[in-house]
Design an enzyme around this catalytic site. Structure first.
Site, PDB file in Angstrom:
ATOM      1  N   ARG A 191       7.314 -23.316  51.550  1.00 47.21           N
ATOM      2  CA  ARG A 191       6.382 -22.400  51.892  1.00 47.21           C
ATOM      3  C   ARG A 191       4.868 -22.654  51.255  1.00 47.21           C
ATOM      4  O   ARG A 191       4.293 -21.782  51.301  1.00 47.21           O
ATOM      5  CB  ARG A 191       6.929 -20.962  51.344  1.00 47.21           C
ATOM      6  CG  ARG A 191       6.701 -20.502  49.783  1.00 47.21           C
ATOM      7  CD  ARG A 191       7.227 -19.184  49.770  1.00 47.21           C
ATOM      8  NE  ARG A 191       7.057 -18.807  48.134  1.00 47.21           N
ATOM      9  CZ  ARG A 191       6.024 -18.682  47.528  1.00 47.21           C
ATOM     10  NH1 ARG A 191       4.920 -18.490  47.998  1.00 47.21           N
ATOM     11  NH2 ARG A 191       6.315 -18.286  46.205  1.00 47.21           N
ATOM     12  N   GLU A 218       8.649 -20.053  38.061  1.00 43.83           N
ATOM     13  CA  GLU A 218       9.522 -20.259  39.081  1.00 43.83           C
ATOM     14  C   GLU A 218      11.111 -20.039  38.513  1.00 43.83           C
ATOM     15  O   GLU A 218      11.756 -19.646  39.136  1.00 43.83           O
ATOM     16  CB  GLU A 218       9.390 -21.539  39.758  1.00 43.83           C
ATOM     17  CG  GLU A 218       8.220 -21.454  40.914  1.00 43.83           C
ATOM     18  CD  GLU A 218       7.005 -21.375  40.344  1.00 43.83           C
ATOM     19  OE1 GLU A 218       6.728 -21.973  39.095  1.00 43.83           O
ATOM     20  OE2 GLU A 218       6.121 -20.494  40.968  1.00 43.83           O
ATOM     21  N   ARG A 273       1.621 -30.343  40.611  1.00 40.54           N
ATOM     22  CA  ARG A 273       2.467 -30.818  39.951  1.00 40.54           C
ATOM     23  C   ARG A 273       3.567 -29.830  39.610  1.00 40.54           C
ATOM     24  O   ARG A 273       3.385 -28.689  39.559  1.00 40.54           O
ATOM     25  CB  ARG A 273       1.993 -31.505  38.761  1.00 40.54           C
ATOM     26  CG  ARG A 273       1.427 -32.712  38.542  1.00 40.54           C
ATOM     27  CD  ARG A 273       0.790 -33.434  37.494  1.00 40.54           C
ATOM     28  NE  ARG A 273       0.364 -34.688  37.558  1.00 40.54           N
ATOM     29  CZ  ARG A 273      -0.595 -35.219  37.043  1.00 40.54           C
ATOM     30  NH1 ARG A 273      -1.253 -34.453  36.043  1.00 40.54           N
ATOM     31  NH2 ARG A 273      -1.035 -36.513  37.123  1.00 40.54           N
ATOM     32  N   ASP A 295      16.976 -14.200  10.893  1.00 47.23           N
ATOM     33  CA  ASP A 295      18.301 -14.219  10.722  1.00 47.23           C
ATOM     34  C   ASP A 295      18.820 -14.564   9.417  1.00 47.23           C
ATOM     35  O   ASP A 295      19.641 -14.043   8.669  1.00 47.23           O
ATOM     36  CB  ASP A 295      18.896 -14.867  11.910  1.00 47.23           C
ATOM     37  CG  ASP A 295      20.314 -14.949  12.046  1.00 47.23           C
ATOM     38  OD1 ASP A 295      20.734 -13.786  12.101  1.00 47.23           O
ATOM     39  OD2 ASP A 295      20.977 -15.970  12.309  1.00 47.23           O
ATOM     40  N   GLY A 296      18.169 -15.712   8.950  1.00 50.35           N
ATOM     41  CA  GLY A 296      18.693 -16.337   7.796  1.00 50.35           C
ATOM     42  C   GLY A 296      18.415 -15.471   6.695  1.00 50.35           C
ATOM     43  O   GLY A 296      18.858 -15.306   5.633  1.00 50.35           O
ATOM     44  N   ARG A 330       5.574 -32.927  34.689  1.00 44.24           N
ATOM     45  CA  ARG A 330       5.038 -33.347  33.525  1.00 44.24           C
ATOM     46  C   ARG A 330       5.489 -32.130  32.469  1.00 44.24           C
ATOM     47  O   ARG A 330       6.112 -31.290  33.115  1.00 44.24           O
ATOM     48  CB  ARG A 330       3.541 -33.230  33.577  1.00 44.24           C
ATOM     49  CG  ARG A 330       2.729 -34.017  34.446  1.00 44.24           C
ATOM     50  CD  ARG A 330       2.645 -35.384  33.683  1.00 44.24           C
ATOM     51  NE  ARG A 330       1.676 -36.255  34.139  1.00 44.24           N
ATOM     52  CZ  ARG A 330       1.970 -36.978  35.281  1.00 44.24           C
ATOM     53  NH1 ARG A 330       3.217 -36.983  35.618  1.00 44.24           N
ATOM     54  NH2 ARG A 330       1.076 -37.908  35.902  1.00 44.24           N
ATOM     55  N   ARG A 371      -0.940 -23.588  34.527  1.00 42.36           N
ATOM     56  CA  ARG A 371      -1.005 -23.502  35.821  1.00 42.36           C
ATOM     57  C   ARG A 371      -2.162 -24.006  36.504  1.00 42.36           C
ATOM     58  O   ARG A 371      -2.231 -24.472  37.647  1.00 42.36           O
ATOM     59  CB  ARG A 371      -0.926 -22.008  35.954  1.00 42.36           C
ATOM     60  CG  ARG A 371      -0.771 -21.450  37.278  1.00 42.36           C
ATOM     61  CD  ARG A 371      -0.940 -19.973  37.402  1.00 42.36           C
ATOM     62  NE  ARG A 371       0.521 -19.337  37.040  1.00 42.36           N
ATOM     63  CZ  ARG A 371       1.437 -19.242  37.863  1.00 42.36           C
ATOM     64  NH1 ARG A 371       1.221 -19.377  39.092  1.00 42.36           N
ATOM     65  NH2 ARG A 371       2.517 -18.674  37.391  1.00 42.36           N
ATOM     66  N   HIS A 424       5.007 -25.405  17.493  1.00 39.74           N
ATOM     67  CA  HIS A 424       4.686 -24.691  16.258  1.00 39.74           C
ATOM     68  C   HIS A 424       3.342 -23.761  16.334  1.00 39.74           C
ATOM     69  O   HIS A 424       3.335 -22.800  15.656  1.00 39.74           O
ATOM     70  CB  HIS A 424       4.743 -25.221  14.883  1.00 39.74           C
ATOM     71  CG  HIS A 424       5.906 -25.715  14.479  1.00 39.74           C
ATOM     72  ND1 HIS A 424       6.819 -26.451  14.828  1.00 39.74           N
ATOM     73  CD2 HIS A 424       6.890 -24.898  13.472  1.00 39.74           C
ATOM     74  CE1 HIS A 424       8.051 -26.904  14.038  1.00 39.74           C
ATOM     75  NE2 HIS A 424       8.059 -25.904  13.533  1.00 39.74           N
ATOM     76  N   THR A 483      10.303 -12.492  13.177  1.00 36.95           N
ATOM     77  CA  THR A 483      10.400 -13.523  13.631  1.00 36.95           C
ATOM     78  C   THR A 483       9.923 -13.593  15.124  1.00 36.95           C
ATOM     79  O   THR A 483       9.936 -12.597  15.792  1.00 36.95           O
ATOM     80  CB  THR A 483      11.851 -14.114  13.820  1.00 36.95           C
ATOM     81  OG1 THR A 483      12.052 -15.376  14.479  1.00 36.95           O
ATOM     82  CG2 THR A 483      12.676 -13.033  13.998  1.00 36.95           C
ATOM     83  N   ARG A 506      12.404 -22.393   3.610  1.00 35.68           N
ATOM     84  CA  ARG A 506      13.652 -22.256   3.840  1.00 35.68           C
ATOM     85  C   ARG A 506      14.687 -22.797   2.612  1.00 35.68           C
ATOM     86  O   ARG A 506      14.289 -23.824   2.271  1.00 35.68           O
ATOM     87  CB  ARG A 506      14.081 -23.340   5.125  1.00 35.68           C
ATOM     88  CG  ARG A 506      13.322 -22.903   6.391  1.00 35.68           C
ATOM     89  CD  ARG A 506      13.987 -23.313   7.775  1.00 35.68           C
ATOM     90  NE  ARG A 506      13.047 -22.953   8.817  1.00 35.68           N
ATOM     91  CZ  ARG A 506      13.228 -21.923   9.484  1.00 35.68           C
ATOM     92  NH1 ARG A 506      14.126 -20.961   8.949  1.00 35.68           N
ATOM     93  NH2 ARG A 506      12.280 -21.943  10.647  1.00 35.68           N
ATOM     94  N   ARG A 509       0.685  -1.202  -0.157  1.00 33.59           N
ATOM     95  CA  ARG A 509       0.191   0.090  -0.053  1.00 33.59           C
ATOM     96  C   ARG A 509       0.870   0.987   0.016  1.00 33.59           C
ATOM     97  O   ARG A 509       0.393   2.342  -0.854  1.00 33.59           O
ATOM     98  CB  ARG A 509      -0.974  -0.058   1.124  1.00 33.59           C
ATOM     99  CG  ARG A 509      -1.902  -1.104   1.048  1.00 33.59           C
ATOM    100  CD  ARG A 509      -3.495  -0.706   0.811  1.00 33.59           C
ATOM    101  NE  ARG A 509      -4.146  -1.778   0.409  1.00 33.59           N
ATOM    102  CZ  ARG A 509      -5.213  -2.328   1.141  1.00 33.59           C
ATOM    103  NH1 ARG A 509      -5.487  -1.571   2.326  1.00 33.59           N
ATOM    104  NH2 ARG A 509      -5.855  -3.213   0.852  1.00 33.59           N
TER     105      ARG A 509
HETATM  106  O1  F6P Z   1      10.844 -18.900  13.699  1.00 31.81           O
HETATM  107  C1  F6P Z   1      12.004 -19.084  14.425  1.00 31.81           C
HETATM  108  C2  F6P Z   1      11.930 -20.476  14.923  1.00 31.81           C
HETATM  109  O2  F6P Z   1      10.464 -20.562  15.662  1.00 31.81           O
HETATM  110  C3  F6P Z   1      12.887 -21.160  15.900  1.00 31.81           C
HETATM  111  O3  F6P Z   1      12.713 -20.608  17.439  1.00 31.81           O
HETATM  112  C4  F6P Z   1      12.783 -22.571  15.948  1.00 31.81           C
HETATM  113  O4  F6P Z   1      13.853 -23.373  16.561  1.00 31.81           O
HETATM  114  C5  F6P Z   1      12.656 -22.843  14.377  1.00 31.81           C
HETATM  115  O5  F6P Z   1      11.939 -21.638  14.095  1.00 31.81           O
HETATM  116  C6  F6P Z   1      11.808 -23.860  13.945  1.00 31.81           C
HETATM  117  O6  F6P Z   1      11.415 -23.843  12.515  1.00 31.81           O
HETATM  118  P1  F6P Z   1      11.164 -24.863  11.602  1.00 31.81           P
HETATM  119  O7  F6P Z   1      10.418 -25.922  12.040  1.00 31.81           O
HETATM  120  O8  F6P Z   1      10.209 -24.252  10.298  1.00 31.81           O
HETATM  121  O9  F6P Z   1      12.460 -25.318  11.045  1.00 31.81           O
END
Ligand code: F6P
Length: 319
Positions: A211, A187, A162, A103-104, A243, A154, A249, A125, A72, A25
Site C-alpha cells: 500500500r 507495525e 528501510r 522484582d528481585g 537496520r 522513523r 541502558h 522499575t 544487584r 520528608r
Molecule cells: O531495570 C530492569 C532491566 O532494565 C531489564 O529490562 C533489563 O533486562 C535489566 O534491567 C538489565 O539490567 P542490568 O544491566 O543492570 O543487569
C-alpha cells in the site's frame, strides 16, 4: 516506630529519587528519623547506612538514577545474608524499612518480612512488571525516552525506505515494547508474553509495502530475542533493507516525567504511613489512580498481567 530506613535496589529507574525524597520528608513530617541504606542490599549487609535530613533529599526530585545508589546482590538471597541485614538494621536502631525496586528487590523485602522484620515495597522499575500495581515508578519516563528515539528513527527509516528493528528493555515483560509500539505506531511488536509467528510478521511487512509504505518499525522486547537476531530473520525472509537500533541502558536514565514524580511521591509517602500504622510486610501500588497495598507475599504470588486488549488494538491499528 521512631526510626525507619530506605533503600533502592536492582535496576535503577527514573523517579526513584522522588520516592526517596517522599519517604524522607513524610517520615520527618511525622516526627520520625530516617536512615538511608546505600548500594541496596549490599549496603544493608555491610552497614553502609547514614542518617538523612530534610536537606539530604533537596534538589533531587528531578534527577534520574538514585542518590542512594543501587546494586544487584546475589548474597542477599541466602538466609545468612538476610539475617546479617537485619542485624545491621537493629544495630542502627532502625525499626522498619522501605524498599524501592523491582522484582528481585521485592523478593528481598519478602524474605525480611518472613524473618519478622517490617518492610514495605515500593515498585520502582522501568519494566512495569510488579504485581499489585498498574504502574511502576520509571515506566512512564522510559516509555517517553523510547518514543523519542522511535520518532527519530522513523525519520531516517522513511528517508531511506528501510525497515528498522528497535530493541527495548524487558527481559520478562513486554509492557515497554507494547506501550512504545502503540504510541510510536510500530507495525509489529514482539513481546515475551506472546510467541511470534514469522509468517504473519512477513505478511504485515508485505501488506504495508504494497500500500506504499516507505518504512516499517518493529519493536522487539529483549526477552524475545536480540534486535540483531530478529533483523537477520527479516533479511532471510524478505528483501527489505533492514537496520537495528538497540536502545539499551539509556532507557533507564533521564529526568523523570511529571507522572513518575507524582507517582513516586504518592507511593513513597504511603509506604511511610503504613509503617507508622504498624503495617509491615506490605507492597504499595496504584490502581485506577487510587493508592492500594497488598500483603507482599501475596503480591509476589500474583501474576503480572499485560494489557491484552491494548496488544490486540496495536495490531488492529497497524494494518
Ligand atoms: O531495570 C530492569 C532491566 O532494565 C531489564 O529490562 C533489563 O533486562 C535489566 O534491567 C538489565 O539490567 P542490568 O544491566 O543492570 O543487569
Amino acid at each position: 516506630m521512631k526510626r525507619i530506613g530506605v533503600l533502592t535496589s536492582g535496576g535503577d529507574a527514573p523517579g526513584m529519587n522522588a520516592a526517596v525524597r517522599a519517604v524522607v520528608r513524610k517520615a520527618i513530617y511525622h516526627g520520625l528519623e530516617v536512615y538511608g541504606v546505600y548500594q541496596g542490599y549490599h549496603g544493608l549487609m555491610t552497614g553502609n547506612i547514614q542518617k538523612l535530613e530534610l536537606g539530604s533529599v533537596g534538589d533531587i526530585i528531578h534527577r534520574g538514577g538514585t542518590v542512594l545508589r543501587s546494586a544487584r546482590c546475589p548474597e542477599f538471597v541466602t538466609k545468612e545474608g538476610q539475617k546479617q541485614g537485619i542485624e545491621q538494621l537493629k544495630a542502627h536502631g532502625i525499626e522498619g524499612l522501605v524498599v524501592i525496586g523491582g522484582d528481585g528487590s521485592y523478593r528481598g523485602a519478602k524474605a525480611l518480612t518472613e524473618l519478622g522484620y517490617p518492610c514495605v515495597g515500593v515498585p520502582g522499575t522501568i519494566d512495569n512488571d510488579i504485581p499489585g500495581t498498574e504502574f511502576t515508578i520509571g515506566f512512564d519516563t522510559a516509555l517517553n525516552t523510547v518514543i523519542d528515539a522511535v520518532d527519530k528513527i522513523r525519520d531516517t527509516a522513511s528517508s531511506h525506505e528501510r525497515t528498522f528493528v528497535v530493541e527495548v528493555m524487558g527481559r520478562d515483560a513486554g509492557d515497554l515494547a507494547l506501550w512504545a509500539g502503540l504510541s510510536g505506531g510500530a507495525e509489529t511488536i514482539l513481546i515475551p508474553e506472546d510467541p511470534y509467528d514469522m509468517e504473519s510478521v512477513k505478511e504485515r511487512l508485505m501488506k504495508g509495502h504494497e500500500r506504499g509504505k516507505k518504512h516499517s518499525i518493529i519493536i522487539v522486547a529483549e526477552g524475545v530475542m536480540s534486535g540483531t537476531e530478529f533483523a537477520k530473520k527479516i533479511e532471510e525472509n524478505t528483501d527489505f533493507d533492514t537496520r537495528v537500533s538497540v536502545l539499551g541502558h539509556m532507557q533507564r536514565g533521564g529526568s523523570p516525567t511529571a507522572a513518575d514524580r507524582v507517582l513516586a511521591s504518592r507511593l513513597g509517602a504511603r509506604a511511610v504511613e503504613l509503617l507508622i500504622e504498624g503495617k509491615g510486610g506490605r507492597a504499595v501500588g496504584i490502581e485506577h489512580n487510587k493508592l492500594v497495598d497488598y500483603d507482599i507475599i501475596e503480591a509476589l504470588a500474583m501474576p503480572h498481567k499485560l494489557d491484552l486488549d491494548m496488544y490486540r488494538l496495536s495490531k488492529e491499528l497497524s494494518i
